[in-house]
Design a protein around this motif. Structure first.
Motif, mmCIF file in Angstrom:
data_model
loop_
_atom_site.group_PDB
_atom_site.id
_atom_site.type_symbol
_atom_site.label_atom_id
_atom_site.label_comp_id
_atom_site.label_asym_id
_atom_site.label_seq_id
_atom_site.Cartn_x
_atom_site.Cartn_y
_atom_site.Cartn_z
ATOM 1 N N ILE A 121 43.612 28.721 47.373
ATOM 2 C CA ILE A 121 43.852 28.784 46.212
ATOM 3 C C ILE A 121 45.087 27.978 45.885
ATOM 4 O O ILE A 121 46.138 28.542 46.253
ATOM 5 N N ILE A 122 44.988 27.160 44.886
ATOM 6 C CA ILE A 122 46.206 26.368 44.584
ATOM 7 C C ILE A 122 46.115 26.249 42.794
ATOM 8 O O ILE A 122 45.052 25.911 42.361
ATOM 9 N N PHE A 123 47.089 26.682 41.941
ATOM 10 C CA PHE A 123 46.999 26.507 40.591
ATOM 11 C C PHE A 123 48.348 26.335 39.896
ATOM 12 O O PHE A 123 49.467 26.567 40.706
ATOM 13 N N TYR A 124 48.313 26.125 38.658
ATOM 14 C CA TYR A 124 49.365 25.877 37.912
ATOM 15 C C TYR A 124 49.231 26.345 36.628
ATOM 16 O O TYR A 124 48.199 26.239 36.026
ATOM 17 N N THR A 125 50.028 27.527 35.915
ATOM 18 C CA THR A 125 49.799 27.848 34.542
ATOM 19 C C THR A 125 51.334 28.101 34.074
ATOM 20 O O THR A 125 52.385 28.155 34.808
ATOM 21 N N ARG A 126 51.406 28.325 32.779
ATOM 22 C CA ARG A 126 52.961 28.347 32.205
ATOM 23 C C ARG A 126 53.401 29.512 32.557
ATOM 24 O O ARG A 126 54.812 29.650 32.805
ATOM 25 N N GLU A 127 52.811 30.764 32.883
ATOM 26 C CA GLU A 127 53.571 31.973 33.267
ATOM 27 C C GLU A 127 53.850 31.704 34.672
ATOM 28 O O GLU A 127 54.777 32.869 35.002
ATOM 29 N N THR A 128 53.142 31.331 35.451
ATOM 30 C CA THR A 128 53.176 31.426 37.064
ATOM 31 C C THR A 128 54.197 30.170 37.688
ATOM 32 O O THR A 128 54.495 30.212 38.670
ATOM 33 N N ARG A 129 54.098 28.972 37.021
ATOM 34 C CA ARG A 129 54.369 27.661 37.598
ATOM 35 C C ARG A 129 53.236 27.462 38.851
ATOM 36 O O ARG A 129 52.188 27.966 38.676
ATOM 37 N N LEU A 130 53.926 26.593 39.698
ATOM 38 C CA LEU A 130 52.946 26.533 40.709
ATOM 39 C C LEU A 130 52.704 27.661 41.619
ATOM 40 O O LEU A 130 53.786 28.417 41.904
ATOM 41 N N GLY A 131 51.389 28.243 42.021
ATOM 42 C CA GLY A 131 51.063 29.056 42.677
ATOM 43 C C GLY A 131 49.880 28.898 43.568
ATOM 44 O O GLY A 131 49.222 27.899 43.728
ATOM 45 N N GLY A 132 49.874 29.835 44.867
ATOM 46 C CA GLY A 132 49.042 29.553 45.898
ATOM 47 C C GLY A 132 48.665 30.819 46.627
ATOM 48 O O GLY A 132 49.461 31.860 46.441
ATOM 49 N N GLY A 133 47.674 30.773 47.386
ATOM 50 C CA GLY A 133 47.263 31.810 48.294
ATOM 51 C C GLY A 133 46.030 31.691 48.947
ATOM 52 O O GLY A 133 45.300 30.296 49.104
ATOM 53 N N ALA A 134 45.202 32.679 49.249
ATOM 54 C CA ALA A 134 43.912 32.626 49.708
ATOM 55 C C ALA A 134 43.097 33.795 49.248
ATOM 56 O O ALA A 134 43.742 34.728 48.930
ATOM 57 N N ALA A 135 41.841 33.491 49.218
ATOM 58 C CA ALA A 135 40.814 34.716 49.061
ATOM 59 C C ALA A 135 39.849 34.890 50.045
ATOM 60 O O ALA A 135 39.318 33.704 50.615
ATOM 61 N N GLY A 136 39.440 35.953 50.197
ATOM 62 C CA GLY A 136 38.581 36.264 51.381
ATOM 63 C C GLY A 136 37.319 37.096 50.874
ATOM 64 O O GLY A 136 37.419 37.796 49.824
ATOM 65 N N ALA A 137 36.005 36.656 51.088
ATOM 66 C CA ALA A 137 34.654 37.498 50.538
ATOM 67 C C ALA A 137 33.880 37.903 51.679
ATOM 68 O O ALA A 137 33.492 36.966 52.469
ATOM 69 N N TRP A 138 33.570 39.011 51.675
ATOM 70 C CA TRP A 138 32.489 39.378 52.383
ATOM 71 C C TRP A 138 31.318 40.062 51.730
ATOM 72 O O TRP A 138 31.484 40.673 51.026
ATOM 73 N N TYR A 139 30.041 39.880 52.277
ATOM 74 C CA TYR A 139 28.864 40.097 51.488
ATOM 75 C C TYR A 139 27.742 40.569 52.241
ATOM 76 O O TYR A 139 27.736 39.773 53.599
ATOM 77 N N TRP A 140 27.012 41.755 52.162
ATOM 78 C CA TRP A 140 26.272 41.938 52.988
ATOM 79 C C TRP A 140 25.063 42.659 52.187
ATOM 80 O O TRP A 140 25.308 43.334 51.392
ATOM 81 N N ARG A 141 23.704 42.588 52.751
ATOM 82 C CA ARG A 141 22.702 43.434 52.156
ATOM 83 C C ARG A 141 21.464 43.543 53.190
ATOM 84 O O ARG A 141 21.425 42.629 53.898
ATOM 85 N N ARG A 142 20.596 44.437 52.980
ATOM 86 C CA ARG A 142 19.411 44.589 53.811
ATOM 87 C C ARG A 142 18.280 43.613 53.287
ATOM 88 O O ARG A 142 18.168 43.348 52.175
ATOM 89 N N MET A 143 17.670 42.976 54.332
ATOM 90 C CA MET A 143 16.883 42.080 54.045
ATOM 91 C C MET A 143 15.565 42.584 53.421
ATOM 92 O O MET A 143 14.879 41.770 52.509
ATOM 93 N N ASP A 144 15.289 43.844 53.576
ATOM 94 C CA ASP A 144 13.980 44.354 52.744
ATOM 95 C C ASP A 144 14.403 44.867 51.334
ATOM 96 O O ASP A 144 13.477 45.443 50.608
ATOM 97 N N HIS A 145 15.683 44.389 50.753
ATOM 98 C CA HIS A 145 16.348 44.905 49.806
ATOM 99 C C HIS A 145 16.083 46.121 49.151
ATOM 100 O O HIS A 145 16.012 46.814 48.136
ATOM 101 N N SER A 146 15.925 47.082 50.176
ATOM 102 C CA SER A 146 15.859 48.519 49.740
ATOM 103 C C SER A 146 17.422 49.211 49.310
ATOM 104 O O SER A 146 17.207 50.279 48.774
ATOM 105 N N GLU A 147 18.358 48.255 49.544
ATOM 106 C CA GLU A 147 19.594 48.684 48.817
ATOM 107 C C GLU A 147 20.398 47.625 48.152
ATOM 108 O O GLU A 147 20.182 46.666 48.607
ATOM 109 N N LYS A 148 21.011 47.922 47.230
ATOM 110 C CA LYS A 148 21.812 46.824 46.434
ATOM 111 C C LYS A 148 22.792 46.287 47.313
ATOM 112 O O LYS A 148 23.415 46.886 48.159
#
Length: 350
Positions: free
Chosen positions: A34-61
């Motif tokens: 992540i790299i961004f610039y706003t008036r409140e933060t000026r230049l900012g950066g970082g990273a985001a991680g995302a994990w996602y899992w679900r049952r293939m039979d859709h028995s659970e959300k």
């Protein structure tokens, strides 16, 4: 004026993995810079991680876990974790977040008619969390409990400013701990990108330390007209009594409620918001959204005035970060009354 220096989408993923185990559970993992610039933060950066899992039979959300860390030129540091999971064929549901931050920011005052030229800077050092557990008792209907806490110390503020001189509740330090009840009706066809169904959530939480009560009402409905599009509508209300610290007041703005305003630009005990967003595909895993809303804050329920209602509108791009469902990495730009803001987030606003 805010400028996007380098928008990162799925094609700039630095790591992505997909796996399926013997129990027919599909898992996805990705890390995004992540790299961004706003008036409140000026230049900012970082990273985001995302994990996602679900049952293939859709028995659970589907379940997910996200984390994000950011550091800016204004010496703002944020580390956050959020998780959401259903199990036992949707009989149980739990979610929660943890947030650690040292975040020099702006106090605009309290109320729906505060002035920009009366704002002042302060720096909170805080740890907060919210954990929610519920059980299904009827089809699509859940009841449960919630535990929430916030520990904040104001490590820097303007000498002689409003916070310093007026001794506004929470001006120095404090701990708020809340335990309450929740009720949820959820008939959405999908948790991450709903296209049909309804979501209604309510919670009532009394807080200790600082003594105050909070009632939350969140009602959403979703409709689809073409393939892979969605129209989302939301009403959100936050109602408080007692004397909450100023940094826990009902606050308009941010990446989820009335995009276009800096979070906390308008804060008070009561808040009502209604907003809509139309989401649609563009090409392959790239999509977009356009949104608008109205809302305001007030000290008491009878303090709302039609003439003072705030508006917001805007749009942004989406990139799907999962092969198995629509789960979007989001870049939004919003405008409000004499205000604008840029947002980076994982998942839709509502």
């Amino acid at each position: 004026m805010r400028k996007i220096l380098f928008p990162f989408f799925g094609f700039l993923t630095i790591f992505s993995a997909h796996a399926q185990d013997a129990d027919s559970v599909k898992r996805s993992f990705a890390v995004y810079p992540i790299i961004f610039y706003t008036r409140e933060t000026r230049l900012g950066g970082g990273a985001a991680g995302a994990w996602y899992w679900r049952r293939m039979d859709h028995s659970e959300k589907p379940a997910n876990l996200t984390t994000q860390t950011i550091y800016t030129q204004e010496k703002q540091f944020v580390l956050s974790f959020f998780g959401d999971r259903y199990w036992k064929k949707n009989l149980y549901h739990g979610n929660g977040f943890l947030l650690f931050q040292k975040y020099p920011t702006t106090f605009y005052g309290i109320g729906n008619n505060t002035k920009l030229d009366q704002s002042e800077r302060y720096t909170p050092l805080s740890t907060s969390g919210n954990f929610h557990f519920e059980k299904q008792f009827f089809p699509d209907a859940y009841f449960g409990g919630q535990f929430q806490w916030n520990q904040t110390k104001i490590i820097d503020r303007l000498t002689g400013g409003i916070l310093d001189s007026a001794r506004i509740t929470g001006w120095d330090r404090g701990v708020a701990i809340g335990v309450g009840f929740t009720a949820t009706l959820d008939s959405r066809d999908d948790v991450q990108f709903p296209r049909y169904g309804h979501f209604v959530y309510g919670s009532a939480i009394p807080f200790f330390g600082y003594r105050f009560n909070r009632l939350i009402m969140d009602a959403r409905t979703y409709h689809s007209f073409f393939r892979k599009d969605a129209l989302a509508l939301q009403f959100y209300g936050s109602f408080m009594s007692g004397k909450p610290p100023f940094y826990m007041l009902s606050s308009l703005g941010g990446a989820y409620l009335m995009r276009g305003y800096y979070y906390g630009r308008y804060s008070d005990r009561q808040m009502v918001i209604t907003q809509a967003e139309y989401r649609f595909p563009i090409w392959r895993f790239i999509g977009a959204g356009i949104f608008g809303g109205f809302g305001d804050v007030a000290h008491d329920i009878n303090g709302f005035r039609i003439s003072q209602i705030k508006y917001s509108y805007g749009g942004g791009l989406r990139a799907n970060i999962s092969e198995d469902a629509i789960w979007n990495f989001r870049l939004d730009f919003g405008w409000g009354r004499n205000s604008s803001a840029f947002y980076i987030a994982i998942g839709e606003a509502f």
